[in-house]
Design an enzyme around this catalytic site. Sequence first.
Site, PDB file in Angstrom:
ATOM      1  CG  PHE A   9      -2.100  -0.790   1.238  1.00 19.97           C
ATOM      2  CD1 PHE A   9      -3.302  -0.312   0.732  1.00 19.97           C
ATOM      3  CD2 PHE A   9      -2.067  -2.077   1.744  1.00 19.97           C
ATOM      4  CE1 PHE A   9      -4.448  -1.093   0.734  1.00 19.97           C
ATOM      5  CE2 PHE A   9      -3.202  -2.872   1.750  1.00 19.97           C
ATOM      6  CZ  PHE A   9      -4.397  -2.374   1.240  1.00 19.97           C
ATOM      7  CG  ASP A  10       1.180   5.736  -2.021  1.00 16.72           C
ATOM      8  OD1 ASP A  10       2.286   6.049  -1.557  1.00 16.72           O
ATOM      9  OD2 ASP A  10       0.341   6.576  -2.417  1.00 16.72           O
ATOM     10  CG  LEU A  11       1.042   6.992   4.368  1.00 11.94           C
ATOM     11  CD1 LEU A  11      -0.094   6.279   5.117  1.00 11.94           C
ATOM     12  CD2 LEU A  11       2.236   7.212   5.289  1.00 11.94           C
TER      13      LEU A  11
END
Length: 224
Positions: A9-11
């Site tokens: 997951f990107d943040l």
Amino acid sequence: MNPYKVVLFDLDGTLSDPKAGITKSVQYALEKMNKAVPDEEKLESFIGPPLHVSFSEYCGFDEWHTQTAINYYRERFKRAGMYENELYEGIPHLLHTLNNQRFKLVVATSKPTVFAEKILKYFAIDHYFELIVGSQLDGSRSSKAEIIQFILDCFPDCELDEFVMIGDREHDLIGANQIGIDSIAVTYGYGSFDELMACHPTYLAESVAGVKNVLIVDPSKQEY
């Protein structure tokens, strides 16, 4: 059966909406640099890419001025900016569901790891992730491809087709393409539809629920 075992997951723009904290910290840095300070809407391009890329491209700064601006940015960000942030609706439920389905979850962000860790702890979602991997404060390991490769090296027993990267900007998708893993582009973040589609993501999700649909309900479904 879903082929994925490790979900990256990107943040910013994927797990949370960091607009206020990032844009206000950019404004602070520009003011310190005696540069014109645009309103927050014009600074949305800073959400997602590495800071050295954003300050260099947006402001035309050379290496020295870019690093100076980053230092000013972090001065405010670590004091207040990282907490001017909110999770997208449905994220805790999604993470909980994926944990129950035995997915291995990892954060892959261009944000420095030390800040990402504090933000996830602040939101009380850090326990869902096996790894939190970001850039270094000295600017190393800042490209998404480098970050993804570092994560893959931590799971030597997994094949490339068992990983998937989820993100809202072209940098996430380009990194996934360069390393050779699948990707899910989310349109609820800060990347435009055209930006995302130009990178040929494996799937497109228009919502947090759409991410769940791809990973759990029907992994062959593409939300185009």
